[in-house]
Motif scaffolding. Structure first.
Motif, PDB file in Angstrom:
ATOM      1  N   LYS A 198       7.727   1.050  -0.766  1.00 28.14           N
ATOM      2  CA  LYS A 198       8.110   0.446  -2.050  1.00 28.14           C
ATOM      3  C   LYS A 198       9.304   1.167  -2.668  1.00 28.14           C
ATOM      4  O   LYS A 198      10.241   0.533  -3.145  1.00 28.14           O
ATOM      5  N   SER A 199       9.254   2.496  -2.684  1.00 24.74           N
ATOM      6  CA  SER A 199      10.330   3.255  -3.333  1.00 24.74           C
ATOM      7  C   SER A 199      11.660   3.065  -2.612  1.00 24.74           C
ATOM      8  O   SER A 199      12.713   2.904  -3.250  1.00 24.74           O
ATOM      9  N   ASN A 200      11.625   3.063  -1.292  1.00 25.12           N
ATOM     10  CA  ASN A 200      12.854   2.834  -0.526  1.00 25.12           C
ATOM     11  C   ASN A 200      13.415   1.444  -0.820  1.00 25.12           C
ATOM     12  O   ASN A 200      14.630   1.274  -1.003  1.00 25.12           O
ATOM     13  N   LEU A 201      12.542   0.449  -0.888  1.00 19.95           N
ATOM     14  CA  LEU A 201      12.982  -0.911  -1.193  1.00 19.95           C
ATOM     15  C   LEU A 201      13.639  -0.975  -2.565  1.00 19.95           C
ATOM     16  O   LEU A 201      14.713  -1.568  -2.723  1.00 19.95           O
ATOM     17  N   MET A 202      13.017  -0.346  -3.563  1.00 16.77           N
ATOM     18  CA  MET A 202      13.574  -0.422  -4.916  1.00 16.77           C
ATOM     19  C   MET A 202      14.903   0.315  -5.014  1.00 16.77           C
ATOM     20  O   MET A 202      15.820  -0.135  -5.715  1.00 16.77           O
ATOM     21  N   LYS A 203      15.038   1.445  -4.340  1.00 15.28           N
ATOM     22  CA  LYS A 203      16.331   2.147  -4.344  1.00 15.28           C
ATOM     23  C   LYS A 203      17.397   1.301  -3.663  1.00 15.28           C
ATOM     24  O   LYS A 203      18.543   1.234  -4.125  1.00 15.28           O
ATOM     25  N   ARG A 204      17.013   0.647  -2.567  1.00 17.14           N
ATOM     26  CA  ARG A 204      17.989  -0.190  -1.845  1.00 17.14           C
ATOM     27  C   ARG A 204      18.404  -1.391  -2.686  1.00 17.14           C
ATOM     28  O   ARG A 204      19.587  -1.756  -2.720  1.00 17.14           O
ATOM     29  N   MET A 262      -0.638  -6.040   9.391  1.00 12.86           N
ATOM     30  CA  MET A 262      -0.084  -5.258  10.492  1.00 12.86           C
ATOM     31  C   MET A 262       1.356  -4.793  10.243  1.00 12.86           C
ATOM     32  O   MET A 262       1.942  -4.139  11.107  1.00 12.86           O
ATOM     33  N   LEU A 263       1.936  -5.115   9.096  1.00 13.86           N
ATOM     34  CA  LEU A 263       3.309  -4.695   8.829  1.00 13.86           C
ATOM     35  C   LEU A 263       3.415  -3.173   8.849  1.00 13.86           C
ATOM     36  O   LEU A 263       2.596  -2.469   8.268  1.00 13.86           O
ATOM     37  N   SER A 264       4.451  -2.685   9.524  1.00 15.87           N
ATOM     38  CA  SER A 264       4.720  -1.241   9.549  1.00 15.87           C
ATOM     39  C   SER A 264       5.564  -0.860   8.334  1.00 15.87           C
ATOM     40  O   SER A 264       6.099  -1.729   7.628  1.00 15.87           O
ATOM     41  N   ALA A 265       5.680   0.444   8.087  1.00 16.55           N
ATOM     42  CA  ALA A 265       6.478   0.918   6.952  1.00 16.55           C
ATOM     43  C   ALA A 265       7.906   0.382   7.050  1.00 16.55           C
ATOM     44  O   ALA A 265       8.545   0.472   8.102  1.00 16.55           O
ATOM     45  N   ASP A 304      16.490  -1.937   4.729  1.00 18.84           N
ATOM     46  CA  ASP A 304      17.430  -0.864   5.083  1.00 18.84           C
ATOM     47  C   ASP A 304      16.898   0.477   4.581  1.00 18.84           C
ATOM     48  O   ASP A 304      16.415   0.573   3.447  1.00 18.84           O
ATOM     49  N   LEU A 305      16.992   1.499   5.393  1.00 23.33           N
ATOM     50  CA  LEU A 305      16.671   2.845   4.929  1.00 23.33           C
ATOM     51  C   LEU A 305      17.751   3.268   3.931  1.00 23.33           C
ATOM     52  O   LEU A 305      18.943   3.246   4.254  1.00 23.33           O
ATOM     53  N   TYR A 306      17.346   3.639   2.731  1.00 22.87           N
ATOM     54  CA  TYR A 306      18.306   3.900   1.659  1.00 22.87           C
ATOM     55  C   TYR A 306      19.325   4.966   2.048  1.00 22.87           C
ATOM     56  O   TYR A 306      20.523   4.818   1.778  1.00 22.87           O
ATOM     57  N   GLU A 307      18.865   6.024   2.681  1.00 18.55           N
ATOM     58  CA  GLU A 307      19.768   7.119   3.052  1.00 18.55           C
ATOM     59  C   GLU A 307      20.816   6.660   4.064  1.00 18.55           C
ATOM     60  O   GLU A 307      21.981   7.091   4.010  1.00 18.55           O
ATOM     61  N   THR A 331       0.841  -1.181   0.000  1.00 20.91           N
ATOM     62  CA  THR A 331       0.000   0.000   0.000  1.00 20.91           C
ATOM     63  C   THR A 331       0.887   1.246   0.000  1.00 20.91           C
ATOM     64  O   THR A 331       2.043   1.201   0.435  1.00 20.91           O
ATOM     65  N   THR A 332       0.355   2.363  -0.465  1.00 20.73           N
ATOM     66  CA  THR A 332       1.096   3.622  -0.467  1.00 20.73           C
ATOM     67  C   THR A 332       1.631   3.943   0.923  1.00 20.73           C
ATOM     68  O   THR A 332       0.915   3.822   1.923  1.00 20.73           O
ATOM     69  N   GLY A 333       2.908   4.342   0.985  1.00 22.71           N
ATOM     70  CA  GLY A 333       3.515   4.730   2.250  1.00 22.71           C
ATOM     71  C   GLY A 333       4.198   3.610   3.000  1.00 22.71           C
ATOM     72  O   GLY A 333       4.790   3.837   4.062  1.00 22.71           O
ATOM     73  N   MET A 334       4.157   2.401   2.463  1.00 25.45           N
ATOM     74  CA  MET A 334       4.756   1.258   3.156  1.00 25.45           C
ATOM     75  C   MET A 334       6.225   1.039   2.796  1.00 25.45           C
ATOM     76  O   MET A 334       6.883   0.194   3.389  1.00 25.45           O
TER      77      MET A 334
END
Length: 524
Positions: free
Chosen positions: A176-182, A474-477, A496-499, A171-174
């Motif tokens: 996806k973009s961070n995962l793909m960058k990582r 129940m998964l968090s972002a 992992d947080l990409y930054e 879902t939006t905000g979970m």
């Protein structure tokens, strides 16, 4: 950590598919927690996943909890001080678990037996999962997670598995973009996989303009292994994104226009008559003569051909479409992908229609090139596998309307044979054709709020995750589950947080080394 620090409880039953253990009243346990049951009698280490948690009380008859709660409420009203007698002993929790398997002699086995009665249960440590190292995951992007606790154990996927397709569902905000960058960051480091990633919002390029977010251009290996293709001017080196009109085939237009049956037949006739030049000929030809040129009996109405001609004229006005067949970025992209580079197609200034058309043309060029290499076994065995990542994948992988195929569906069905994998990113997996979804071996599942989305994922996963619907909800972002035939059970991870990852990656590549690294001048 002492023995009691990680102690959870003791097994109370029940059967091979459903293990229960008791915890003390004050012990914290979360849905999705992993647990270890070390059987002292057999020396076997069992792996458990908590799928439900309930209350328990010693000597409690039916209705005891409700009666006791009522008595406490009366005491609350009178504001009297009170306490429960031997609360820590009499009250407890019961964790219902899936038995994931067991390890013995550094090997992991599917569950075929159960722990001994009252086996001690403890919290896991990173070293408990050393058997996962043998799976050869070299594209790392997360750490193993037990509930909300993150373990010191890196998790990812194998570069050998990318051709078997990857689904990213959230879902939006979970995240996806961070995962793909990582994931793209790992591919930039690895060099054993080519990644073609379409970026409709600019978030993969530079973080989407958000000051606190980073993009792939900020990666330490970007100068060496990232190639950018864009239809807008950029402040860093890039190649202008262009496709040739001769690369467009009628099936590409199915993504962006609705056609009648007669219009589909006319498009086929145009392609058959004019070959690669069908689009240019359609634009240039007189409607009154065109029907006679593409059929022997002039079987197409002028109104049918008129609609097609207007659409052809509209397409060929786009700046990214060139009438010269030699002007195209397709060949350059293919060569960079074969070299293990990340090719980022920035279409953030284009419409959805333009983005889909470009994606279709480029993906077909890649598919046809790799299919041609397949006929030369000596060359093909050395070719680099490719992963193609597309956003809002339900747009191109939905159930076909009228039976008209597209290149994305073809890659899903045939791509693994030619070392081409599809990475389908979507918020709505329920809209993807179930037959196509069954072609995806690896699922990266983030939070999904819609039950129908969770249901289609549970039924399509290559592992049994039928009991994990609530956990997925129940998964968090940033939290995810990885399912794949290559892993012994659905792995809970924290992406992992990409930054933060960039800071660690920078430490491996000294700035002076980056300045002296070779730059592909031919690309620019």
């Amino acid at each position: 950590m002492s023995m009691m620090d990680d102690f959870l409880g003791r097994i109370t039953g029940r059967k091979i598919g459903e293990i229960y253990f008791r915890l003390s009243y004050s012990t914290r346990i979360d849905l999705g927690d992993l647990a270890i049951a070390e059987d002292a009698e057999t020396g076997i280490k069992f792996y458990l996943r908590v799928v439900d948690i309930s209350y328990g009380a010693e000597g409690a008859d039916l209705g005891w909890f409700e009666r006791t709660a009522g008595n406490l409420m009366l005491l609350d009203e009178s504001e009297d001080e009170y306490g429960l007698f031997e609360k820590e002993r009499r009250l407890y929790k019961i964790a219902r678990c899936n038995l994931l398997g067991y390890s013995r002699d550094d090997r992991f086995f599917k569950p075929k037996t159960i722990p001994s009665h009252f086996t001690r249960v403890r919290r896991p440590q990173g070293k408990d999962f050393d058997f996962l190292k043998s799976l050869g995951a070299n594209l790392l992007f997360s750490r193993l997670r037990s509930g909300e606790s993150v373990l010191d154990f890196e998790i990812g996927i194998s570069s050998k598995s990318v051709a078997s397709h990857i689904g990213v569902f959230a879902t939006t905000g979970m995240g996806k973009s961070n995962l793909m960058k990582r994931l793209a960051g790992s591919i930039l480091e690895n060099g054993n996989v080519g990644l073609l990633i379409f970026d409709p919002h600019g978030e993969y390029f530079d973080g989407g303009g958000e000051a606190h977010l980073k993009g792939l251009i900020h990666h330490a290996m970007a100068d060496q292994n990232l190639r950018i293709y864009s239809s807008r001017p950029l402040e860093r080196r890039y190649q202008k994104l262009q496709i040739s009109a001769s690369e467009i085939v009628p099936e590409d237009l199915n993504h962006i226009y609705e056609f009648s049956e007669a219009q589909h037949e006319a498009l086929s006739a145009l392609s058959y008559r004019f070959g690669k030049n069908w689009l240019s000929e359609l634009r240039a030809s007189d409607i009154s003569e065109l029907s006679q040129r593409i059929t022997t009996q002039g079987g197409f109405a002028e109104s049918t051909l008129g609609v097609l001609k207007r659409r052809a004229e509209s397409l060929l006005k786009q700046n990214y479409i060139h009438t010269d067949s030699e002007v195209s970025t397709s060949r350059n992209i293919i060569e960079k992908l074969k070299d293990g580079k990340v090719a980022l197609v920035d279409s953030s200034n284009l419409t959805t229609r333009d983005e889909l058309l470009i994606g279709s043309v480029l993906c077909r060029a890649v598919f046809h090139h790799y299919r041609s290499l397949y006929s030369r076994p000596d060359d093909f065995k050395h070719v680099t596998p490719i992963l193609v990542a597309i956003e809002e994948a339900q747009r191109v992988l939905r159930k076909s309307s009228g039976g008209f195929a597209n290149i994305f569906a073809r890659i899903a069905r045939e791509g693994r044979k030619f070392k081409i994998g599809l990475c389908a990113i979507t918020q709505q997996p329920k809209l993807i054709d179930e037959e196509l979804l069954s072609q995806f071996n690896t699922f990266l599942i983030l939070g999904l709020a819609d039950e129908s989305d969770r249901q289609i994922i549970r039924s399509s996963s290559k592992q049994d995750i039928s009991d994990l619907g609530t956990e997925i909800q129940m998964l968090s972002a940033g939290e995810a589950l990885i399912t794949s035939p290559e892993v012994p059970f659905a792995l809970p991870v924290k992406i992992d947080l990409y930054e933060e990852y960039l800071k660690k990656a920078e430490a491996h590549y000294h700035k002076s080394e980056r300045k002296t690294s070779s730059v592909d001048e031919e690309f620019f």
